[in-house]
Design an enzyme around this catalytic site. Structure first.
Site, PDB file in Angstrom:
ATOM      1  N   ARG A  46      -2.594 -16.578 -13.585  1.00 30.37           N
ATOM      2  CA  ARG A  46      -3.151 -17.848 -13.024  1.00 30.37           C
ATOM      3  C   ARG A  46      -2.215 -18.670 -12.165  1.00 30.37           C
ATOM      4  O   ARG A  46      -2.284 -19.122 -11.100  1.00 30.37           O
ATOM      5  CB  ARG A  46      -4.612 -18.105 -13.432  1.00 30.37           C
ATOM      6  CG  ARG A  46      -5.063 -19.444 -12.613  1.00 30.37           C
ATOM      7  CD  ARG A  46      -6.564 -19.594 -12.731  1.00 30.37           C
ATOM      8  NE  ARG A  46      -7.112 -19.553 -14.068  1.00 30.37           N
ATOM      9  CZ  ARG A  46      -6.681 -20.750 -14.873  1.00 30.37           C
ATOM     10  NH1 ARG A  46      -6.096 -21.705 -14.347  1.00 30.37           N
ATOM     11  NH2 ARG A  46      -7.075 -20.410 -16.202  1.00 30.37           N
ATOM     12  N   TYR A  98     -11.211 -18.364  14.707  1.00 31.68           N
ATOM     13  CA  TYR A  98     -11.730 -17.073  13.889  1.00 31.68           C
ATOM     14  C   TYR A  98     -12.857 -17.651  13.344  1.00 31.68           C
ATOM     15  O   TYR A  98     -13.351 -18.775  12.794  1.00 31.68           O
ATOM     16  CB  TYR A  98     -10.715 -16.759  12.708  1.00 31.68           C
ATOM     17  CG  TYR A  98     -11.049 -15.882  11.814  1.00 31.68           C
ATOM     18  CD1 TYR A  98     -11.080 -14.512  12.046  1.00 31.68           C
ATOM     19  CD2 TYR A  98     -11.298 -16.240  10.447  1.00 31.68           C
ATOM     20  CE1 TYR A  98     -11.541 -13.766  11.604  1.00 31.68           C
ATOM     21  CE2 TYR A  98     -11.711 -15.273   9.650  1.00 31.68           C
ATOM     22  CZ  TYR A  98     -11.708 -13.945   9.876  1.00 31.68           C
ATOM     23  OH  TYR A  98     -12.166 -12.958   9.235  1.00 31.68           O
ATOM     24  N   ASP A 170      -2.521 -21.235  12.264  1.00 31.83           N
ATOM     25  CA  ASP A 170      -2.939 -20.089  11.622  1.00 31.83           C
ATOM     26  C   ASP A 170      -2.050 -19.218  12.433  1.00 31.83           C
ATOM     27  O   ASP A 170      -2.564 -18.800  13.680  1.00 31.83           O
ATOM     28  CB  ASP A 170      -4.482 -19.952  11.945  1.00 31.83           C
ATOM     29  CG  ASP A 170      -4.846 -18.381  11.440  1.00 31.83           C
ATOM     30  OD1 ASP A 170      -4.046 -17.774  11.301  1.00 31.83           O
ATOM     31  OD2 ASP A 170      -6.074 -18.550  10.867  1.00 31.83           O
ATOM     32  N   LYS A 195      -3.848  -8.650   7.508  1.00 37.17           N
ATOM     33  CA  LYS A 195      -3.482  -8.272   9.041  1.00 37.17           C
ATOM     34  C   LYS A 195      -2.065  -7.870   8.867  1.00 37.17           C
ATOM     35  O   LYS A 195      -1.617  -6.856   8.079  1.00 37.17           O
ATOM     36  CB  LYS A 195      -3.973  -9.187   9.962  1.00 37.17           C
ATOM     37  CG  LYS A 195      -5.164  -9.971   9.589  1.00 37.17           C
ATOM     38  CD  LYS A 195      -6.242  -9.272   9.945  1.00 37.17           C
ATOM     39  CE  LYS A 195      -7.628 -10.000   9.296  1.00 37.17           C
ATOM     40  NZ  LYS A 195      -7.949 -11.361   9.870  1.00 37.17           N
TER      41      LYS A 195
HETATM   42  C1  PLP Z   1      -8.692 -12.562   9.170  1.00 36.76           C
HETATM   43  C2  PLP Z   1      -8.496 -13.711   9.650  1.00 36.76           C
HETATM   44  C3  PLP Z   1      -8.598 -14.814   8.705  1.00 36.76           C
HETATM   45  C4  PLP Z   1      -9.254 -14.539   7.381  1.00 36.76           C
HETATM   46  O1  PLP Z   1      -8.603 -13.862   6.726  1.00 36.76           O
HETATM   47  P1  PLP Z   1      -9.119 -12.928   5.443  1.00 36.76           P
HETATM   48  O2  PLP Z   1      -7.935 -12.293   4.877  1.00 36.76           O
HETATM   49  O3  PLP Z   1     -10.218 -11.847   6.280  1.00 36.76           O
HETATM   50  O4  PLP Z   1      -9.924 -13.746   4.386  1.00 36.76           O
HETATM   51  C5  PLP Z   1      -8.210 -16.273   8.871  1.00 36.76           C
HETATM   52  N1  PLP Z   1      -7.802 -16.407  10.097  1.00 36.76           N
HETATM   53  C6  PLP Z   1      -7.321 -15.293  11.193  1.00 36.76           C
HETATM   54  C7  PLP Z   1      -7.001 -15.649  12.431  1.00 36.76           C
HETATM   55  C8  PLP Z   1      -7.915 -14.116  11.023  1.00 36.76           C
HETATM   56  O5  PLP Z   1      -7.711 -13.118  11.845  1.00 36.76           O
END
Ligand code: PLP
Length: 377
Positions: A46, A98, A170, A195
């Site tokens: 952890r 998002y 982000d 992603k």
């Molecule tokens: C998918 C996404 C998230 C969240 O991420 P997860 O891995 O699904 O928890 C946050 N910001 C953006 C722009 C995303 O596309």
């Protein structure tokens, strides 16, 4: 080192006695301590694990940052950084966020006394006007998702610095291969590594990156205290995915350009959103701050019925949320990824495509046949 070389040339396991050429999965919860009073690099997964350390180092390098922390999802990464604020603090964020981030702000952080204001962050004066004396953090997504609006990272960071506000970007949509916000003045970069970074739609992860040592210490503390760090196997999968980041993204960009140009001329496409077109309102800024426009295209058809028919008739695109995988995906954001934003201002007929690595002509032929199938309307 050139970035193509950087993707694959690094020490995969420093100090490993067997000199493995790939990072081993240290699939262990605990580590034997050298002694009771000595300093032990690892004791409990952890708090730290060698597979995670190697991954975090590689992630920091790709984003041109000093520190990177891997979490078990993008939302966990976002919770770590946005939730590091205190009761009474205020966040200014892009209004076309998002959906999950909107839910985190509006249904979780608000309960901890952290308030927020959503603004069009492509407009600097709107950001300025939204700042309050208790604003601590400015949160942007650029390009935004799914409308692909471009926020000027450099100018936004100058404004944030003036006001003593932390700028968090982000960077999920483009990945560090195309855009490196820390080099443009951002304080923190967040990713959903689910992603592009992992790229195969087979795992979930999130990353927080920064240059500031104090903030890094705090995020490391949260990772350990809240138990949200990425597990060794996922770290290994992400390390594997990162090696082909450049190949995947460059290929996706090529295919995306072709599909975007096809759609732009399509008589049934009303409005198309793609920052690679030179008539896109954010084109110049995008061109300056990023090396490419990514692999997302959004468009409207004039009615939700038309959009649903189009989606129903499609074959090669998978009806799915998310983006950045090897296969092309299609979605209706209002009914899917952005359904958690109750009063969404998104066009209801907006279709979002995430382009994969298939042949562009195959994708175009599929879009063509799907658009014809709605001629009965
Ligand atoms: C998918 C996404 C998230 C969240 O991420 P997860 O891995 O699904 O928890 C946050 N910001 C953006 C722009 C995303 O596309």
């Amino acid at each position: 080192m050139n970035r193509w070389t950087e993707l694959v040339s690094y020490d995969p396991c420093p100090g490993d006695p067997f000199k493995a050429n790939n990072t081993p999965i240290y699939q262990t919860a605990t580590f034997e301590l050298e002694s009771l009073d000595g300093v032990n690099q690892y004791d409990y997964t952890r708090s730290g694990n060698p597979t995670r350390t190697i991954l975090q180092k590689q992630l920091a390098k790709l984003e041109c940052g000093e520190y990177a922390f891997a979490f078990n999802s993008g939302m966990a990464a976002l919770t770590a950084i946005l939730g590091s604020l205190k009761q009474g603090d205020h966040i200014v964020a892009s209004y076309d966020l998002y959906g999950g981030t909107h839910r985190l702000l509006s249904q979780r952080l608000i309960m901890r006394g952290i308030s927020f204001t959503l603004v069009d962050t492509t407009d600097l004066s709107a950001i300025d006007a939204a700042f309050q004396p208790n604003t601590r953090l400015l949160f942007i997504e650029t390009p935004s998702n799914p409308l692909l609006k471009i926020t000027d990272i450099k100018k936004t960071s100058e404004l944030a610095k003036q006001k003593g506000v932390l700028l968090v970007v982000d960077n999920t949509l483009l990945s560090p291969w195309l855009q490196q916000p820390l080099t443009l003045g951002a304080d923190v970069v967040v990713h959903s590594a689910t992603k592009h970074l992992s790229g195969h739609s087979d795992m979930m992860a999130g990353v927080v990156m920064m240059n500031d040592a104090e903030l890094a210490k705090h995020i490391a503390f949260i990772q350990n205290a809240e138990g949200c760090a990425l597990a060794p196997f996922e770290c290994w999968l992400l390390l594997r995915g990162l090696k082909t980041l450049g190949l995947r993204i460059e290929r996706q960009i090529d295919v995306t350009k072709k599909v975007a140009h096809y759609l732009k001329k399509h008589p049934k496409v009303k409005e198309i959103y793609y920052p690679g077109f030179n008539d896109h309102p954010g084109f110049d800024v995008q061109h300056q701050q990023a090396k490419g426009s990514g692999s997302i295209i959004s468009f409207t058809t004039g009615s939700i019925e038309h959009s649903k028919k189009w989606i129903d008739a499609i074959n090669l695109f998978t009806l799915s949320v998310s983006f950045g995988s090897l296969n092309s995906l299609i979605s209706l954001p209002c009914a899917m990824s952005h359904a958690s934003i109750l009063e969404s201002s998104l066009p209801k007929d907006l279709i979002r495509l995430s382009i994969g690595i298939e042949d562009a002509d195959d994708l175009i032929m599929d879009l063509e046949q799907a658009s014809c199938s709605q001629s009965s309307l």
